[in-house]
Write a protein that holds these residues in place. Structure first.
Motif, PDB file in Angstrom:
ATOM      1  N   GLY A  47       0.783  -1.230   0.000  1.00  0.00           N
ATOM      2  CA  GLY A  47       0.000   0.000   0.000  1.00  0.00           C
ATOM      3  C   GLY A  47       0.809   1.271   0.000  1.00  0.00           C
ATOM      4  N   VAL A  49       2.599   4.567  -0.856  1.00  0.00           N
ATOM      5  CA  VAL A  49       2.402   5.568  -1.912  1.00  0.00           C
ATOM      6  C   VAL A  49       3.741   5.799  -2.612  1.00  0.00           C
ATOM      7  CG1 VAL A  49       0.469   6.681  -0.743  1.00  0.00           C
ATOM      8  CG2 VAL A  49       2.794   7.464  -0.258  1.00  0.00           C
ATOM      9  N   GLU A  53       6.353  11.015  -1.896  1.00  0.00           N
ATOM     10  CA  GLU A  53       5.206  11.252  -1.015  1.00  0.00           C
ATOM     11  C   GLU A  53       5.329  10.412   0.259  1.00  0.00           C
ATOM     12  OE1 GLU A  53       0.315  10.793  -1.035  1.00  0.00           O
ATOM     13  OE2 GLU A  53       1.451  10.422  -2.878  1.00  0.00           O
ATOM     14  N   ILE A 105      -1.233  -1.850   6.782  1.00  0.00           N
ATOM     15  CA  ILE A 105      -1.979  -0.732   6.199  1.00  0.00           C
ATOM     16  C   ILE A 105      -2.973  -0.186   7.212  1.00  0.00           C
ATOM     17  CG2 ILE A 105      -3.595  -0.047   4.384  1.00  0.00           C
ATOM     18  CD1 ILE A 105      -2.294  -2.103   2.559  1.00  0.00           C
ATOM     19  N   CYS A 108      -1.344   2.106   9.774  1.00  0.00           N
ATOM     20  CA  CYS A 108      -0.765   3.386   9.338  1.00  0.00           C
ATOM     21  C   CYS A 108      -1.820   4.487   9.379  1.00  0.00           C
ATOM     22  CB  CYS A 108      -0.197   3.263   7.920  1.00  0.00           C
ATOM     23  SG  CYS A 108       0.524   4.796   7.307  1.00  0.00           S
ATOM     24  N   LYS A 109      -1.584   5.487  10.216  1.00  0.00           N
ATOM     25  CA  LYS A 109      -2.515   6.615  10.345  1.00  0.00           C
ATOM     26  C   LYS A 109      -2.005   7.864   9.624  1.00  0.00           C
ATOM     27  CE  LYS A 109      -4.822   3.930  13.088  1.00  0.00           C
ATOM     28  NZ  LYS A 109      -5.837   3.071  12.463  1.00  0.00           N
ATOM     29  N   GLY A 111      -1.116   8.023   6.279  1.00  0.00           N
ATOM     30  CA  GLY A 111      -1.381   8.081   4.846  1.00  0.00           C
ATOM     31  C   GLY A 111      -0.226   7.617   3.992  1.00  0.00           C
ATOM     32  N   LEU A 113       0.733   4.471   3.861  1.00  0.00           N
ATOM     33  CA  LEU A 113       0.243   3.195   3.321  1.00  0.00           C
ATOM     34  C   LEU A 113      -1.250   3.349   3.067  1.00  0.00           C
ATOM     35  CD1 LEU A 113       1.987   0.669   5.784  1.00  0.00           C
ATOM     36  CD2 LEU A 113       2.881   1.609   3.637  1.00  0.00           C
ATOM     37  N   LYS A 114      -1.653   3.161   1.829  1.00  0.00           N
ATOM     38  CA  LYS A 114      -3.054   3.342   1.448  1.00  0.00           C
ATOM     39  C   LYS A 114      -3.754   1.990   1.322  1.00  0.00           C
ATOM     40  CE  LYS A 114      -2.948   7.887   0.593  1.00  0.00           C
ATOM     41  NZ  LYS A 114      -3.744   8.848   1.341  1.00  0.00           N
ATOM     42  N   PRO A 115      -5.037   1.942   1.665  1.00  0.00           N
ATOM     43  CA  PRO A 115      -5.788   0.676   1.554  1.00  0.00           C
ATOM     44  C   PRO A 115      -5.797   0.145   0.121  1.00  0.00           C
ATOM     45  CG  PRO A 115      -7.028   2.311   2.807  1.00  0.00           C
ATOM     46  CD  PRO A 115      -5.852   3.037   2.216  1.00  0.00           C
ATOM     47  N   TYR A 199       0.565   1.390  -5.419  1.00  0.00           N
ATOM     48  CA  TYR A 199      -0.627   0.731  -4.935  1.00  0.00           C
ATOM     49  C   TYR A 199      -1.777   0.978  -5.890  1.00  0.00           C
ATOM     50  CZ  TYR A 199      -2.903   5.049  -3.491  1.00  0.00           C
ATOM     51  OH  TYR A 199      -3.521   6.278  -3.493  1.00  0.00           O
ATOM     52  N   GLY A 201      -6.119   0.735  -5.845  1.00  0.00           N
ATOM     53  CA  GLY A 201      -7.244   0.654  -4.912  1.00  0.00           C
ATOM     54  C   GLY A 201      -8.050  -0.522  -5.110  1.00  0.00           C
TER      55      GLY A 201
END
Length: 201
Positions: A47, A49, A53, A105, A108-109, A111, A113-115, A199, A201
Motif C-alpha cells: 500500500g 504511496v 510522497e 496498512i 498506518c494513520k 497516509g 500506506l493506502k488501503p 498501490y 485501490g
C-alpha cells in the motif's frame, strides 16, 4: 603577442576556470545527493504511496512494524539517508506474507500506506529470475519458489517444470526470493522495488 591576443588568452583562461569549477561543483553535488538519497534496494510495505510522497508522509512511528505478524517490516538503518527510520522489507531476511487484512496498512494513520482492495492489488515490486542461477532452469528438480508463492499459478507459473514470473500479477512480496535463498547459495530470484504507482485501490 599584441594586446588583443592577451585579452583573448585571458578570456579563455577564465572560461576554462569557470568550466573547471562548475564541473567540480556538479560532481560534489552529485556525490552529496548519492549519500543523502535512499539507495532504493529495499521494498516498502503493502500500500505504500509513491516514494517522494511516502518519505514526506511517514512519521517513523513504527506502527506498521508492530502490526506485522510475519515480522517482515523493519526500520531502515541507512547512513546519511533521508529514508533512515522508515519501514522497509528485506525479502532475504523476512518476506511479506500478504497477511489476511494487510494489518500494516490498517496500522498506518499517516497516509503513507493506502488501503488496497485485495492482496492481489499490492505492488511492492517485481520478481526477476536469473535463469543461469536457477536450479530448475539448470535441469534440477526444484519447484520451491512456485510452491511457496502466495499467488501460485498467477504470479509464478511453470513452463516445462521451470518457474516463470508473470510481471503483471507479481506483487513483489519477496516470498519467492526468500525461498530460493534458503536452498540456493547464488539465489536466482531478486525482487526489484517498484517506486511509483505502488498501490492500486
Amino acid at each position: 603577442m599584441d594586446d588583443a591576443g592577451k585579452i583573448l588568452d585571458r578570456r579563455q583562461l577564465f572560461k576554462n576556470l569557470f568550466v573547471f569549477v562548475g564541473d567540480k561543483v556538479a560532481d560534489y553535488a552529485s556525490k552529496r545527493i548519492d549519500r543523502v538519497m535512499p539507495r532504493g534496494d529495499y521494498l516498502r510495505p503493502p500500500g505504500a504511496v509513491e516514494e517522494t510522497e511516502f518519505l514526506s508522509a511517514c512519521t517513523r512511528c513504527d506502527e506498521c512494524i508492530k502490526a506485522c505478524p510475519a515480522k517482515a517490516i523493519k526500520r531502515y538503518q541507512g547512513v546519511m539517508d533521508v529514508a533512515v527510520g522508515t519501514p522497509v522489507i528485506m525479502p532475504r531476511e523476512n518476506p511479506c506474507v500478504l497477511c489476511n487484512g494487510l494489518l500494516c496498512i490498517a496500522a498506518c494513520k499517516d497516509g503513507a500506506l493506502k488501503p488496497v482492495a485485495h492482496a492481489n492489488n499490492v505492488k511492492m515490486g517485481i520478481a526477476g529470475i536469473t535463469e543461469s542461477r536457477c536450479l530448475a532452469w539448470g535441469g534440477q528438480d526444484c519447484q520451491l519458489c512456485y510452491i511457496k508463492c502466495p499467488l501460485q499459478g498467477d504470479a509464478i507459473i511453470q513452463e516445462d517444470g521451470k518457474p516463470v514470473i508473470n510481471e503483471e500479477k507479481c506483487v513483489g512480496c519477496g516470498v519467492c526470493e526468500y525461498a530460493c535463498h534458503t536452498i540456493n547459495n547464488t539465489c536466482a530470484i531478486k525482487v526489484t522495488a517498484k517506486r511509483e504507482g505502488s498501490y492500486t485501490g
